[in-house]
Design a protein around this motif. Structure first.
Motif, mmCIF file in Angstrom:
data_model
loop_
_atom_site.group_PDB
_atom_site.id
_atom_site.type_symbol
_atom_site.label_atom_id
_atom_site.label_comp_id
_atom_site.label_asym_id
_atom_site.label_seq_id
_atom_site.Cartn_x
_atom_site.Cartn_y
_atom_site.Cartn_z
ATOM 1 N N ARG A 93 -125.540 7.203 -39.038
ATOM 2 C CA ARG A 93 -125.560 6.492 -37.503
ATOM 3 C C ARG A 93 -126.678 7.274 -37.136
ATOM 4 O O ARG A 93 -127.463 6.591 -36.194
ATOM 5 C CB ARG A 93 -124.442 7.112 -36.663
ATOM 6 N N SER A 94 -127.178 8.403 -37.343
ATOM 7 C CA SER A 94 -128.630 8.804 -37.076
ATOM 8 C C SER A 94 -129.690 8.198 -37.374
ATOM 9 O O SER A 94 -130.565 7.893 -36.621
ATOM 10 C CB SER A 94 -128.858 10.435 -37.337
ATOM 11 N N VAL A 95 -129.812 7.552 -38.867
ATOM 12 C CA VAL A 95 -130.699 6.612 -39.259
ATOM 13 C C VAL A 95 -130.798 5.451 -38.441
ATOM 14 O O VAL A 95 -131.684 4.987 -37.968
ATOM 15 C CB VAL A 95 -130.373 6.428 -40.582
ATOM 16 N N TRP A 96 -129.488 4.777 -38.100
ATOM 17 C CA TRP A 96 -129.407 3.566 -37.533
ATOM 18 C C TRP A 96 -129.880 3.604 -36.080
ATOM 19 O O TRP A 96 -130.420 2.759 -35.713
ATOM 20 C CB TRP A 96 -127.971 3.079 -37.708
ATOM 21 N N GLU A 97 -129.690 4.817 -35.433
ATOM 22 C CA GLU A 97 -129.888 4.956 -34.061
ATOM 23 C C GLU A 97 -131.504 5.146 -34.087
ATOM 24 O O GLU A 97 -132.204 4.749 -32.798
ATOM 25 C CB GLU A 97 -129.255 6.208 -33.483
ATOM 26 N N GLN A 98 -131.896 5.643 -34.884
ATOM 27 C CA GLN A 98 -133.364 5.703 -35.082
ATOM 28 C C GLN A 98 -134.201 4.315 -35.228
ATOM 29 O O GLN A 98 -135.369 4.093 -34.701
ATOM 30 C CB GLN A 98 -134.046 6.751 -36.160
ATOM 31 N N LEU A 99 -133.452 3.444 -35.958
ATOM 32 C CA LEU A 99 -134.111 2.034 -36.296
ATOM 33 C C LEU A 99 -134.672 1.510 -35.052
ATOM 34 O O LEU A 99 -135.489 0.638 -35.016
ATOM 35 C CB LEU A 99 -133.303 1.262 -37.223
ATOM 36 N N LEU B 102 -136.267 11.692 -37.979
ATOM 37 C CA LEU B 102 -135.111 12.217 -38.091
ATOM 38 C C LEU B 102 -135.104 13.671 -37.938
ATOM 39 O O LEU B 102 -134.168 14.399 -37.855
ATOM 40 C CB LEU B 102 -134.159 11.650 -39.069
ATOM 41 N N GLY B 103 -136.533 14.454 -38.592
ATOM 42 C CA GLY B 103 -136.723 15.550 -38.639
ATOM 43 C C GLY B 103 -135.986 16.240 -40.051
ATOM 44 O O GLY B 103 -135.954 17.310 -40.385
ATOM 45 N N LYS B 104 -136.113 15.234 -41.149
ATOM 46 C CA LYS B 104 -135.652 15.511 -42.505
ATOM 47 C C LYS B 104 -136.809 14.923 -43.212
ATOM 48 O O LYS B 104 -136.588 13.782 -44.030
ATOM 49 C CB LYS B 104 -134.299 14.993 -42.608
ATOM 50 N N PRO B 105 -138.031 15.459 -43.316
ATOM 51 C CA PRO B 105 -139.174 14.740 -43.801
ATOM 52 C C PRO B 105 -138.778 14.515 -45.519
ATOM 53 O O PRO B 105 -139.657 13.567 -46.007
ATOM 54 C CB PRO B 105 -140.397 15.833 -43.612
ATOM 55 N N GLY B 106 -137.914 15.432 -46.129
ATOM 56 C CA GLY B 106 -137.935 15.234 -47.605
ATOM 57 C C GLY B 106 -136.559 14.216 -47.883
ATOM 58 O O GLY B 106 -136.333 14.157 -48.953
ATOM 59 N N ALA B 107 -136.075 13.535 -46.820
ATOM 60 C CA ALA B 107 -134.904 12.761 -47.266
ATOM 61 C C ALA B 107 -135.279 11.354 -47.136
ATOM 62 O O ALA B 107 -134.313 10.572 -46.710
ATOM 63 C CB ALA B 107 -133.923 12.971 -45.892
ATOM 64 N N SER B 108 -136.408 10.878 -47.464
ATOM 65 C CA SER B 108 -136.465 9.552 -47.489
ATOM 66 C C SER B 108 -135.696 8.423 -48.314
ATOM 67 O O SER B 108 -135.264 7.481 -47.941
ATOM 68 C CB SER B 108 -138.175 9.141 -47.890
#
Length: 167
Positions: A85-91, A109-115
């Protein structure tokens, strides 16, 4: 408490779109042959596109495909994990006609290593087009993965860059 689901099918320049509503709020927009598309039986009763809440969704999609709408305002119900949901809300923050890399989305998202995790969540977006997962591309500009197929992704990005649908 049990949720009530309904769905309808509408035409678009990119093939048929199945719209799903849960308790009267759009919770799914699926393309024909889409990866991670739930089973048809899970969509609930099929109703006419004129039945609520679909008229406003159809109106906005029609305006989008006509090049008259660049930002959707129809409410959506995004069902997934908290991270998804956090990813989709950022989209929805990616501006019309622009693209972000999976790395940039992860950084936002504040998770630079999570691509990679962002890419997996992006691919499971239940409300395509309206929640614009097609605007995410590889770091090199490559057209990596899209649940609706790479050809549709390319066509949607070309459409947004010109503002007119492709035949």
């Amino acid at each position: 408490m049990t949720s009530t689901k309904q769905h309808t099918v509408v035409d678009s320049p990119y093939g048929e779109l199945t719209l799903v509503a849960t308790d009267g709020v759009l919770s799914g927009l699926y393309m024909t042959g889409q990866r991670h598309r739930p089973a048809e039986e899970s969509f609930g009763e099929r109703v006419a596109a004129a039945e609520e809440p679909f008229p406003e969704v159809v109106r906005q999609l029609t305006a989008y495909f006509a090049g008259e709408l660049t930002e959707f305002t129809v409410p959506v119900r995004l069902e997934g994990t908290a991270f998804q949901r956090s990813v989709w809300e950022q989209l929805v923050r990616i501006p019309y006609g622009q693209t972000w890399s999976y790395g940039r989305l992860a950084a936002e998202l504040g998770k630079p290593g999570a691509s990679r995790a962002v890419g997996l969540a992006n691919g499971k977006n239940p409300v395509g087009i309206i929640v614009p997962c097609h605007r995410v591309i590889g770091a090199s500009g490559s057209m990596t993965g899209y649940g609706g197929g790479i050809e549709r992704k390319v066509r949607l990005l070309e459409f947004e860059s010109r503002g007119t649908a492709l035949a």
